[in-house]
Design a protein around this motif. Structure first.
Motif, PDB file in Angstrom:
ATOM      1  N   GLU A 178     -20.092 -71.934  54.217  1.00 42.52           N
ATOM      2  CA  GLU A 178     -21.159 -72.025  55.220  1.00 42.52           C
ATOM      3  C   GLU A 178     -20.739 -72.964  56.340  1.00 42.52           C
ATOM      4  OE1 GLU A 178     -23.624 -71.598  57.546  1.00 42.52           O
ATOM      5  OE2 GLU A 178     -24.544 -70.621  55.785  1.00 42.52           O
ATOM      6  N   ARG A 179     -20.567 -72.421  57.550  1.00 38.59           N
ATOM      7  CA  ARG A 179     -20.112 -73.218  58.684  1.00 38.59           C
ATOM      8  C   ARG A 179     -21.159 -74.241  59.116  1.00 38.59           C
ATOM      9  NH1 ARG A 179     -17.302 -68.640  62.625  1.00 38.59           N
ATOM     10  NH2 ARG A 179     -15.643 -67.999  61.160  1.00 38.59           N
ATOM     11  N   ALA A 180     -22.424 -73.928  58.877  1.00 38.92           N
ATOM     12  CA  ALA A 180     -23.494 -74.849  59.268  1.00 38.92           C
ATOM     13  C   ALA A 180     -23.879 -75.773  58.115  1.00 38.92           C
ATOM     14  CB  ALA A 180     -24.713 -74.060  59.732  1.00 38.92           C
ATOM     15  N   SER A 181     -22.943 -76.083  57.239  1.00 36.52           N
ATOM     16  CA  SER A 181     -23.247 -76.847  56.029  1.00 36.52           C
ATOM     17  C   SER A 181     -23.834 -78.220  56.339  1.00 36.52           C
ATOM     18  CB  SER A 181     -21.986 -77.006  55.177  1.00 36.52           C
ATOM     19  OG  SER A 181     -20.955 -77.659  55.908  1.00 36.52           O
ATOM     20  N   LEU A 188     -32.162 -80.408  54.652  1.00 36.69           N
ATOM     21  CA  LEU A 188     -32.662 -80.529  53.284  1.00 36.69           C
ATOM     22  C   LEU A 188     -33.059 -81.974  52.971  1.00 36.69           C
ATOM     23  CD1 LEU A 188     -30.108 -78.235  51.394  1.00 36.69           C
ATOM     24  CD2 LEU A 188     -32.489 -77.721  51.953  1.00 36.69           C
ATOM     25  N   VAL A 189     -32.214 -82.904  53.372  1.00 36.27           N
ATOM     26  CA  VAL A 189     -32.526 -84.315  53.127  1.00 36.27           C
ATOM     27  C   VAL A 189     -33.783 -84.732  53.877  1.00 36.27           C
ATOM     28  CG1 VAL A 189     -31.710 -86.682  53.482  1.00 36.27           C
ATOM     29  CG2 VAL A 189     -30.149 -84.934  52.574  1.00 36.27           C
ATOM     30  N   GLU A 190     -33.930 -84.246  55.095  1.00 38.50           N
ATOM     31  CA  GLU A 190     -35.122 -84.569  55.875  1.00 38.50           C
ATOM     32  C   GLU A 190     -36.370 -83.949  55.233  1.00 38.50           C
ATOM     33  OE1 GLU A 190     -37.574 -86.148  58.706  1.00 38.50           O
ATOM     34  OE2 GLU A 190     -35.432 -86.586  58.379  1.00 38.50           O
ATOM     35  N   ILE A 206     -36.505 -73.611  54.596  1.00 40.78           N
ATOM     36  CA  ILE A 206     -35.850 -74.740  55.259  1.00 40.78           C
ATOM     37  C   ILE A 206     -34.527 -74.299  55.878  1.00 40.78           C
ATOM     38  CG2 ILE A 206     -34.777 -76.991  54.884  1.00 40.78           C
ATOM     39  CD1 ILE A 206     -36.802 -77.330  52.535  1.00 40.78           C
ATOM     40  N   ILE A 207     -33.761 -73.532  55.123  1.00 42.05           N
ATOM     41  CA  ILE A 207     -32.464 -73.077  55.633  1.00 42.05           C
ATOM     42  C   ILE A 207     -32.665 -72.136  56.817  1.00 42.05           C
ATOM     43  CG2 ILE A 207     -30.382 -71.763  55.083  1.00 42.05           C
ATOM     44  CD1 ILE A 207     -30.731 -72.742  52.174  1.00 42.05           C
ATOM     45  N   GLY A 208     -33.618 -71.205  56.684  1.00 44.93           N
ATOM     46  CA  GLY A 208     -33.857 -70.246  57.756  1.00 44.93           C
ATOM     47  C   GLY A 208     -34.314 -70.899  59.040  1.00 44.93           C
ATOM     48  N   ALA A 209     -35.013 -72.037  58.937  1.00 47.74           N
ATOM     49  CA  ALA A 209     -35.538 -72.705  60.127  1.00 47.74           C
ATOM     50  C   ALA A 209     -34.454 -73.385  60.951  1.00 47.74           C
ATOM     51  CB  ALA A 209     -36.591 -73.736  59.713  1.00 47.74           C
ATOM     52  N   PRO A 221     -30.064 -65.613  56.264  1.00 46.92           N
ATOM     53  CA  PRO A 221     -29.389 -66.877  56.577  1.00 46.92           C
ATOM     54  C   PRO A 221     -29.150 -67.774  55.367  1.00 46.92           C
ATOM     55  CG  PRO A 221     -31.117 -66.427  58.180  1.00 46.92           C
ATOM     56  CD  PRO A 221     -31.253 -65.397  57.110  1.00 46.92           C
ATOM     57  N   ALA A 222     -29.942 -67.613  54.320  1.00 51.85           N
ATOM     58  CA  ALA A 222     -29.807 -68.480  53.147  1.00 51.85           C
ATOM     59  C   ALA A 222     -28.804 -67.957  52.127  1.00 51.85           C
ATOM     60  CB  ALA A 222     -31.166 -68.657  52.473  1.00 51.85           C
TER      61      ALA A 222
END
Length: 362
Positions: A178-181, A188-190, A206-209, A221-222
């Motif tokens: 995942e390039r946007a890791s 996720l932490v937020e 969360i990932i999709g947003a 996206p997830a």
């Protein structure tokens, strides 16, 4: 020499899982002179029982005995309802890839001499696991964020809610490519500051947003992040590397190892393993898994990996990324596992090296 293709039997007892590349797996595992309906000598180990597709097809094609192994207790429980019809030709056993030689020995079939004549490994998650919301493997069905194949140990929720941002980013990048890791890990932490992330739906949200919306025909996206977390929870790549070495130890000369993979990380490991065990280092590897003059441990059966045809893809779209690689065991003694040349991501390589050291100390 490869055997002629064998028509697969209607093997799966349920409708939850369609075995992938079944005819090709049967053809790879069959003795070269096998005739339809004739008994196959020796014992075959199905390392991924799942819904019983490979196991039942192998028994139907003439395998004299199959040891069916799975790390998922639910798979073994389902199989218990139909295993009795095969009598002593079928043995069900709990276990992981990395210990399949020990499982075979406990069942009286190896390691060599007189070891296994075939090992089939179908890597990754099964359709039943994906389709059962309570298992938490898929974002398509909201359920608890679990992903544990053995239903034991840390879950995906534990990783998402407890790991540092850097550790989460490493998992997403190395296991999901995942390039946007980093962006996802930060989100996720937020998000968990407001409360624990406990469901697959919440995680996907969360990932999709924080990623662009998927275009028609593109994966959700997830997808990569869910793959990464599942691999991390179950140590799938480390287990694969250890399983290949365990199969090498357990197979008798002439026995066949057939491995079906579903994404590039898995396929790269299997490709490099067979290349190394055939006596040649994989192209571009700065590590040399086989020293000059080492005898081959496997002879290739297929000139190139088998992939699903149009008919199979029409019937089972989930098979689209499947690849089958297979090799026949020689009489050379098994080698110790050196994961450095297999292309494992850094996280998995560290675990595989630790497992290899443990085997050497045992």
């Amino acid at each position: 020499m490869t055997s002629a293709p064998i028509a697969p039997t209607a093997s799966a007892p349920g409708e939850g899982h369609v075995p992938v590349l079944l005819a090709e797996v049967l053809a790879a595992l069959a003795p070269a002179d096998a005739a339809p309906g004739a008994a196959w000598p020796g014992v075959i180990l199905d390392g991924t029982l799942g819904d019983g597709g490979y196991t039942r097809a192998l028994l139907g094609a003439g395998a004299s005995r199959v040891i069916a192994v799975d790390r998922d207790p639910a798979a073994l429980a389902r199989a218990a309802s139909w295993a009795g019809e095969y009598g002593d030709r079928l043995t069900l056993a709990p276990g992981r890839f990395g210990a399949l030689d020990e499982v075979a020995a406990e069942a009286g079939a190896g390691p060599v001499p007189g070891g296994l004549m075939g090992v089939a490994l179908d890597i990754g998650v099964s359709s039943m696991q994906l389709d059962e919301a309570e298992r938490g493997f898929s974002f398509l069905r909201d359920g608890p964020l679990d992903m544990r194949m053995e239903q034991d140990g840390p879950s995906a929720a534990d990783l998402v809610n407890r790991l540092s941002e850097a550790a989460l980013a490493d998992i997403l990048f190395q296991y999901g490519e995942e390039r946007a890791s980093r962006r996802i890990a930060r989100a996720l932490v937020e998000a968990r500051r407001a409360g624990p992330i406990e469901t697959t739906g919440r995680l996907a949200e969360i990932i999709g947003a924080c990623l662009p919306r998927a275009r028609p025909g593109q994966p959700h996206p997830a997808t990569r992040s869910f793959q990464a977390l599942r691999i991390a929870v179950n140590d799938e790549l480390g287990e694969l590397a250890r399983g290949l070495a365990a199969a090498e130890r357990a197979l008798a000369p002439g026995g066949v190892l057939a491995v079906v993979t579903f994404h590039s990380l898995e396929d790269r490991i299997v490709k490099r393993y067979f290349a190394a065990r055939a006596g040649r280092a994989p192209s571009g590897s700065r590590h040399a898994p086989v020293e000059a003059g080492e005898p081959a441990r496997f002879e290739p059966i297929l000139r190139k990996p088998a992939s699903p045809g149009e008919d199979e893809l029409a019937a089972n779209p989930r098979a689209r990324s499947a690849r089958l690689r297979a090799g026949r065991r020689t009489s050379a003694p098994a080698m110790a596992l050196d994961p450095r040349g297999l292309g494992l991501p850094g996280l998995a390589a560290a675990g595989a090296r630790a497992g290899a050291r443990s085997e050497g100390e045992a």
